[in-house]
Design an enzyme around this catalytic site. Sequence first.
Site, PDB file in Angstrom:
ATOM      1  N   ARG A   1       7.896  38.562  70.194  1.00 30.79           N
ATOM      2  CA  ARG A   1       8.501  38.563  68.874  1.00 30.79           C
ATOM      3  C   ARG A   1       9.918  37.994  68.765  1.00 30.79           C
ATOM      4  NH1 ARG A   1       5.800  41.589  65.140  1.00 30.79           N
ATOM      5  NH2 ARG A   1       7.683  42.318  64.070  1.00 30.79           N
TER       6      ARG A   1
ATOM      7  N   ASP B   1      15.827   2.838  71.498  1.00 29.42           N
ATOM      8  CA  ASP B   1      17.137   3.118  72.083  1.00 29.42           C
ATOM      9  C   ASP B   1      17.266   4.609  72.362  1.00 29.42           C
ATOM     10  OD1 ASP B   1      19.760   3.448  72.780  1.00 29.42           O
ATOM     11  OD2 ASP B   1      20.602   2.703  70.892  1.00 29.42           O
TER      12      ASP B   1
ATOM     13  N   GLU C   1       5.461  32.538  54.787  1.00 31.28           N
ATOM     14  CA  GLU C   1       4.829  32.337  56.090  1.00 31.28           C
ATOM     15  C   GLU C   1       3.473  31.676  55.880  1.00 31.28           C
ATOM     16  OE1 GLU C   1       4.848  35.657  58.868  1.00 31.28           O
ATOM     17  OE2 GLU C   1       2.738  35.268  59.322  1.00 31.28           O
TER      18      GLU C   1
ATOM     19  N   HIS D   1       7.021  35.040  65.510  1.00 32.11           N
ATOM     20  CA  HIS D   1       6.251  35.857  66.437  1.00 32.11           C
ATOM     21  C   HIS D   1       5.157  34.981  67.039  1.00 32.11           C
ATOM     22  CE1 HIS D   1       7.386  39.094  63.259  1.00 32.11           C
ATOM     23  NE2 HIS D   1       8.402  38.839  64.068  1.00 32.11           N
TER      24      HIS D   1
ATOM     25  N   GLU E   1       1.837  39.534  71.572  1.00 29.01           N
ATOM     26  CA  GLU E   1       2.696  38.872  70.591  1.00 29.01           C
ATOM     27  C   GLU E   1       4.152  39.017  71.057  1.00 29.01           C
ATOM     28  OE1 GLU E   1       3.286  39.301  65.777  1.00 29.01           O
ATOM     29  OE2 GLU E   1       3.336  41.125  66.990  1.00 29.01           O
TER      30      GLU E   1
ATOM     31  N   GLU F   1       8.076  31.586  60.083  1.00 26.22           N
ATOM     32  CA  GLU F   1       8.580  31.961  58.759  1.00 26.22           C
ATOM     33  C   GLU F   1       9.662  30.974  58.324  1.00 26.22           C
ATOM     34  OE1 GLU F   1       7.911  36.772  59.435  1.00 26.22           O
ATOM     35  OE2 GLU F   1       9.875  35.859  59.801  1.00 26.22           O
TER      36      GLU F   1
ATOM     37  N   GLU G   1       3.707  32.457  64.334  1.00 28.28           N
ATOM     38  CA  GLU G   1       3.846  32.804  62.915  1.00 28.28           C
ATOM     39  C   GLU G   1       5.220  32.328  62.451  1.00 28.28           C
ATOM     40  OE1 GLU G   1       3.344  37.007  62.610  1.00 28.28           O
ATOM     41  OE2 GLU G   1       1.274  36.985  63.306  1.00 28.28           O
TER      42      GLU G   1
ATOM     43  N   GLU H   1       6.882  36.295  52.217  1.00 29.05           N
ATOM     44  CA  GLU H   1       7.394  37.205  53.236  1.00 29.05           C
ATOM     45  C   GLU H   1       8.358  38.224  52.625  1.00 29.05           C
ATOM     46  OE1 GLU H   1       7.533  38.666  55.983  1.00 29.05           O
ATOM     47  OE2 GLU H   1       5.903  37.716  57.077  1.00 29.05           O
TER      48      GLU H   1
ATOM     49  N   ARG I   1       7.534  47.367  65.987  1.00 28.95           N
ATOM     50  CA  ARG I   1       7.808  45.974  65.681  1.00 28.95           C
ATOM     51  C   ARG I   1       9.208  45.557  66.126  1.00 28.95           C
ATOM     52  NH1 ARG I   1       4.047  43.463  62.182  1.00 28.95           N
ATOM     53  NH2 ARG I   1       2.320  44.878  61.738  1.00 28.95           N
TER      54      ARG I   1
END
Length: 483
Positions: free
Chosen positions: A373, A63, A232, A281, A371, A144, A142, A224, A352
């Site tokens: 983020r 359904d 992580e 990330h 990467e 977390e 990655e 972490e 970062r």
Amino acid sequence: MVRINNMITRNMTAAKEVIELCEEKDLKIVDLKFTDLPGLLQHFSIPATELGESLFEKGAGFDGSSIRGFQEIHESDMLLLPDPETAIVDPICKVPTLSLICNVRDPVTGESYSRDPRYVAQKAEAYLRSTGIADASYWGPEAEFFVFDSIRFDQNQHCGYYFVDSAEGIWNSGKNERSNLGYRPRYKEGYFPVPPTDSLQDFRSEAILKMIEAGIEVEAHHHEVATAGQCEIDMKYTTLTRMADQLTLYKYILKNVARDHFKTVTFMPKPLFMDNGSGMHTHQSLWKEERNLFYDPEGYALLGKTAMYYIGGLLQHSPALLAFCAPTTNSYRRLVPGYEAPVNLVYSQRNRSACVRIPLYSPDPKAKRIEYRPPDSSCNPYLAFAAMLMAGLDGIEKKMDPGEPLDKDLYELSPEEAAQVKVVPGTLDKVLEALEDDYEFLLKGDVFTEDIISAWIEYKRRNEVDQVRLRPHPYEFYLYFDI
């Protein structure tokens, strides 16, 4: 047509192997899994005696009107078509169970369902190949998460609250209990302590062994930064749809292993105030004929023009991308300017807080990647990965220049320099508006459709943005009750 026929032949050969596996392992149940539009894993089960080749050819009905973001009540009948390539022995179920991830089909037309998130991911991979730019994209999120010992929450007409607790929470350091042994990570000091401060070592080890049983290659696990059980687990990179499959299983396994330990796992981006949130990330690269297209020994951070244009696409489309990559109101408790959150629409091999970072762990051409983020794992990975790929490809096709990298400390920029750095929107409502204004890049190759985009926006506004906006917030009583 030859390619389709070859695919059918390959799938039916795989289907026979799955049936043989079921008999060989004496499995009793077959579990059919798929995700709803927001990204929550769904399932139903049949006895193993019902497993036959016809299941892989004709599918099993369900359904669709009861699934979030799918069909209306007057068009509710849908089909699940199992993908034999996803067959595993379920590592969670105590009754021996075969697990299959499925695609959703329309029973009338027999066509793939446009709102099936997995189908969107598969179309994104097909579109990539059709451009001739690359043969494959590789993905390494990655993800977390927090592991709590208790969670209570409620919201009604006369009260609203949440209460989380963790034996690791530094707020319990003064608790008058029978055996308070200390060893708790302080706020923002949870990165890499050994046990006993890291009390979740064996929990994570048990979880990754279950993941390995499920065919997921795991590279590492660790505590972490935040107090109260932030962790992580990193999976080895793989192709787009395969990684989205793995991430849904990753969350399924973690939640169930936690339950066996009388704990609970959450992938909410920001469950704690004044400590780090949980991101995802996402490492990504493009390959052609087994060559990494992002690598250039002469380029900035060993990246070539293809990678730079890909970054340009991600940065250009980030406001719209976040509607899929950071898709909850809670996501924007994490994405806040002035902290370490990746909110700045720049790229860097160092910062970062940049939306795009270039890892420098290895000069190996095969390891070169970018990467992205801002995403968090509250997303539907099928849709988020597909959207990121489409943004990157749009950057390549239009040769979008990402500008110069920002390798300076953002907190040391002059006011004039800081004013030049754009940031991502600060609310879910704003990124949904951005998606309404910028979605043409997603429609290429019919990867996303206008229907799924409008359904996503409507669902998010009606069920999340408006519902949070309408309710009093507990902190408002602190601010305003005595006015």
